[in-house]
Design a protein around this motif. Structure first.
Motif, PDB file in Angstrom:
ATOM      1  N   LEU A 125      13.334  67.262 -13.315  1.00 39.58           N
ATOM      2  CA  LEU A 125      12.804  67.198 -11.953  1.00 39.58           C
ATOM      3  C   LEU A 125      11.309  67.472 -11.935  1.00 39.58           C
ATOM      4  CD1 LEU A 125      15.642  68.827  -9.838  1.00 39.58           C
ATOM      5  CD2 LEU A 125      14.927  66.450  -9.900  1.00 39.58           C
ATOM      6  N   VAL A 127       9.168  66.818 -14.278  1.00 42.94           N
ATOM      7  CA  VAL A 127       8.501  65.609 -14.759  1.00 42.94           C
ATOM      8  C   VAL A 127       8.449  64.560 -13.653  1.00 42.94           C
ATOM      9  CG1 VAL A 127       8.723  63.674 -16.329  1.00 42.94           C
ATOM     10  CG2 VAL A 127       9.023  65.980 -17.177  1.00 42.94           C
ATOM     11  N   LEU A 128       9.572  64.382 -12.955  1.00 39.67           N
ATOM     12  CA  LEU A 128       9.597  63.404 -11.873  1.00 39.67           C
ATOM     13  C   LEU A 128       8.602  63.763 -10.786  1.00 39.67           C
ATOM     14  CD1 LEU A 128      13.405  62.640 -11.468  1.00 39.67           C
ATOM     15  CD2 LEU A 128      11.632  61.149 -12.365  1.00 39.67           C
ATOM     16  N   LEU A 129       8.567  65.060 -10.442  1.00 36.18           N
ATOM     17  CA  LEU A 129       7.694  65.480  -9.354  1.00 36.18           C
ATOM     18  C   LEU A 129       6.224  65.386  -9.728  1.00 36.18           C
ATOM     19  CD1 LEU A 129       9.482  68.567  -7.794  1.00 36.18           C
ATOM     20  CD2 LEU A 129       9.174  66.308  -6.821  1.00 36.18           C
ATOM     21  N   ASP A 130       5.946  65.288 -11.016  1.00 34.97           N
ATOM     22  CA  ASP A 130       4.560  65.266 -11.442  1.00 34.97           C
ATOM     23  C   ASP A 130       3.919  63.922 -11.184  1.00 34.97           C
ATOM     24  OD1 ASP A 130       2.780  65.004 -14.452  1.00 34.97           O
ATOM     25  OD2 ASP A 130       2.223  66.282 -12.779  1.00 34.97           O
ATOM     26  N   MET A 131       4.715  62.911 -10.983  1.00 37.57           N
ATOM     27  CA  MET A 131       4.153  61.580 -10.798  1.00 37.57           C
ATOM     28  C   MET A 131       3.476  61.458  -9.445  1.00 37.57           C
ATOM     29  SD  MET A 131       6.418  59.400 -12.950  1.00 37.57           S
ATOM     30  CE  MET A 131       7.762  59.896 -13.971  1.00 37.57           C
ATOM     31  N   LYS A 132       2.455  60.655  -9.435  1.00 34.53           N
ATOM     32  CA  LYS A 132       1.757  60.457  -8.180  1.00 34.53           C
ATOM     33  C   LYS A 132       2.504  59.425  -7.344  1.00 34.53           C
ATOM     34  CE  LYS A 132      -2.206  62.829  -8.289  1.00 34.53           C
ATOM     35  NZ  LYS A 132      -1.668  63.925  -9.104  1.00 34.53           N
ATOM     36  N   LEU A 133       3.500  59.898  -6.632  1.00 29.57           N
ATOM     37  CA  LEU A 133       4.242  58.993  -5.776  1.00 29.57           C
ATOM     38  C   LEU A 133       4.054  59.427  -4.340  1.00 29.57           C
ATOM     39  CD1 LEU A 133       7.572  58.837  -7.785  1.00 29.57           C
ATOM     40  CD2 LEU A 133       5.806  57.100  -7.702  1.00 29.57           C
ATOM     41  N   ALA A 134       4.115  58.480  -3.443  1.00 29.54           N
ATOM     42  CA  ALA A 134       3.960  58.819  -2.031  1.00 29.54           C
ATOM     43  C   ALA A 134       5.137  59.669  -1.581  1.00 29.54           C
ATOM     44  CB  ALA A 134       3.882  57.547  -1.200  1.00 29.54           C
ATOM     45  N   ILE A 218       3.150  71.534 -16.542  1.00 28.83           N
ATOM     46  CA  ILE A 218       2.868  70.130 -16.844  1.00 28.83           C
ATOM     47  C   ILE A 218       1.539  69.725 -16.257  1.00 28.83           C
ATOM     48  CG2 ILE A 218       3.622  67.769 -16.375  1.00 28.83           C
ATOM     49  CD1 ILE A 218       6.448  68.647 -16.642  1.00 28.83           C
ATOM     50  N   ARG A 219       1.215  70.290 -15.099  1.00 28.33           N
ATOM     51  CA  ARG A 219      -0.038  69.896 -14.445  1.00 28.33           C
ATOM     52  C   ARG A 219      -1.268  70.314 -15.219  1.00 28.33           C
ATOM     53  NH1 ARG A 219       0.966  70.964  -8.119  1.00 28.33           N
ATOM     54  NH2 ARG A 219       2.221  69.098  -7.739  1.00 28.33           N
TER      55      ARG A 219
END
Lengths: 329, 283
Positions: A125, A127-134, A218-219
């Protein structure tokens, strides 16, 4: 050297998984400031007057009872009264007493499965949340909700949700499995089912903690590393394996340690969902301590068990640190 | 799978969809019990046991809320919880902030040892101390008092709060403090005028962590209290789990009410919270 090492390392982990120039500079200044110079005596007074109150409070409220627990574990007790000095008998009973073997096995399975699932889920989760998604912040908020609900609530609500009388889950399950509506699949009535439900609920409740720590870690990874890897032709999985994973090693240790402690001391969720049944299938060690002390009234035995858990926590912590820590960070 | 952030390549459209779906599914699982509790609290006692279970209440009613608010001890429990939680947060943050600052910025004899002891307490399972703490508290006549809960909860939360604050304070550049001291400000003055304002994200994070933990703490609350004089809402909800079975309507209503303070606090401070735990990551 040893204690300061562990203490400082453990505390500094979230901050410095990868030594950023900023952290280096701060560390540098700290070091120059820390050499013995005139005024060191005053610093000692100041330091202790700032740190002291915390230590005193914790020592009085936690350490004294820990000492008392150690003492209590050497006696046969009837709740508040010490009946007999029995030395290490309580400790032996932990491993040989009736039903205790099952409890230990159940606890081991519980810890192993919960740990793997919790670490896995929270890492994925993160890793998923780290993506720049709207809209990612919305998801992050929703995903934090299990942590905000109380253990009591989580246990009762999930118990309600899987109960064959009134919950939707058995209904859905039997719809899928037998094609006929009207569920009476009672997950909690079988030993494996009950343990599975317990593991699920416990992981559900605790993953946000790991998720936030992993996300923070991760950030701190510089984007350039990923860019360079991509240019070199590395796919997402390789990037994860060779860039992300090594970088979050310290956080992995901290998260594993925290989760282990939480799982080994977990009592409220099993208490509320199954009370330890059916036939001890969910009687995990945290619950057993509570049960021993306040229902069987064998406080000596409970204390011995608690001390064993405490030692296991320390040992596991050391194991994690030894096996995962790379000294060249 | 760490896809480079901000990537615009054609193939990443599929990857993004997969991510969204995964996150959506996870969010559903995350929120499901709360959702179910909410709709249960709005169902009348009759329709509660309706099979097949209803996904949306057909005739929503507030009778559960009214009952729980007017006819049970829940209001007292909530007041207790508010007092206990807020005071515990205040004391914990006060002590932890000073301790964290001292352990990060000052170097004094015995510091490492003290720090180690403090942090090691996080390792200690609650269970170890439950029995002796009960006995000690009984000796002092503190059983069933709010003060006892405050004392015990504070002791349990100080190490964790200190850990969080340490991580955050060590991210504040020393140069800022140095220049303030060069300007003639004392150490303590610098602490309160410079470091404290810069630490708000960390303090918020620690505050939320402590608040949520204390608000939801169940085992100690149940064990150390015997009546509604001191009983917080986490233990108070247990009254709906009776010998004759769980009163789901009342329990859900009570639980929804009990969820309000932490959820509100969390939503309001959420950004600060994640910032605080990240301790400046991403800067």
């Amino acid at each position: 050297m040893g204690t300061s090492d562990i203490g400082e390392k453990a505390a500094g982990t979230v901050v410095a998984d990868r030594a950023s120039p900023q952290a280096e500079a701060a560390g540098e200044s700290l070091r120059t400031h820390s050499r013995r110079r005139p005024g060191a005596g005053r610093t000692t007074v100041l330091g202790w007057s700032l740190l002291g109150p915390s230590l005193v409070w914790v020592a009085l409220v936690s350490f004294v009872p820990i000492g008392a627990a150690l003492d209590l574990s050497l006696y046969k007790t009837n709740f508040i009264t010490k009946v007999d000095f029995v030395g290490l008998k309580n400790y032996r009973d932990v491993f040989t007493g009736p039903g205790n073997i099952k409890m230990l096995v159940v606890s081991g399975i519980f810890l192993g499965c919960s740990l793997i699932l919790a670490v896995g889920v929270s890492l994925v989760l993160a890793v998923l949340l780290d993506m720049k998604l709207a809209g990612i912040t919305g998801f992050r908020t929703l995903l934090m909700i299990p942590w905000v609900t109380s253990g009591l609530l989580a246990g009762l609500l999930w118990k309600w949700v899987v109960s064959p009388l009134v919950g939707p889950v058995p209904y859905i399950l039997s719809d899928i499995t037998s094609g006929s509506p009207g569920g009476n699949v009672d997950l909690l009535s079988t030993q494996t089912g009950a343990l599975a439900v317990l593991i699920f609920v416990v992981v559900w409740k605790l993953y946000p903690f790991g998720m936030v720590l992993f996300l923070a870690s991760i950030r701190t990874i510089p984007r350039e590393l990923f860019e360079a890897a991509r240019v070199d032709g590395a796919g997402p999985l390789s990037q994860f394996r060779y860039i992300t994973l090594p970088a979050i090693k310290n956080t992995l240790i901290i998260v594993s340690v925290f989760f282990t402690i939480m799982f080994l001391t977990m009592a409220e969720v099993p208490l509320v969902i199954t009370g330890g049944g059916p036939s001890g299938a969910t009687n995990v060690v945290g619950l057993d301590i509570y049960h021993e002390a306040f229902q069987v009234l064998d406080t000596g035995g409970a204390a011995a068990l608690a001390v064993v858990v405490f030692l296991v926590n320390i040992v596991l912590g050391i194991v994690y640190i030894r096996s995962l820590r790379s000294d060249d960070i | 799978m760490s896809i480079p952030r901000g990537s615009d390549r054609a193939g990443s459209w599929l990857a993004k969809s997969v991510c969204y779906v995964a996150l959506a599914m996870a969010s559903i699982v995350a929120c499901f019990p709360v959702y179910w509790g909410l709709i249960t609290s709005l169902k009348s006692n009759v329709s509660l046991l309706h099979l097949p279970p209803q996904w949306l209440p057909t005739a929503p009613t507030l009778e559960n809320f009214r009952y729980v608010w007017d006819q049970t001890s829940l209001r007292t429990n909530i007041v207790n919880s508010c007092m206990i939680t807020i005071i515990t947060c205040a004391i914990t943050l006060l002590l932890a902030f000073h301790g964290a600052y001292a352990s990060v910025r000052l170097n004094f004899r015995g510091k490492s040892f003290g720090l180690f002891i403090l942090l090691m307490t996080i390792m200690v399972p609650l269970m170890v101390t439950l029995v002796p703490q009960y006995l000690l508290a009984a000796d002092f006549g503190l059983i069933n008092t709010k003060e006892l809960l405050i004392i015990v909860f504070t002791a349990w939360q100080i190490p964790l709060a200190t850990w969080i604050l340490r991580a955050h304070i060590s991210r504040i550049p020393v140069e800022i403090e140095d220049s303030s001291r060069v300007d003639g400000c004392s150490r303590l003055g610098t602490l309160y005028r410079i470091v404290l304002p810069l630490s708000w994200p960390g303090i918020s994070a620690a505050a939320i962590v402590v608040f949520v933990w204390v608000w939801n703490e169940f085992i100690l609350s149940i064990t150390l209290t015997t009546s509604d004089v001191s009983r917080p809402v986490s233990a108070g909800l247990y009254q709906f789990v009776t010998e004759t079975g769980v009163q789901w309507g009342s329990l859900s209503a009570g639980a929804m009410i009990a969820l309000v303070p932490p959820v509100i606090l969390f939503l309001v401070l959420q950004r600060r919270f994640v910032e605080g735990l990240s301790a400046g990551a991403g800067k």
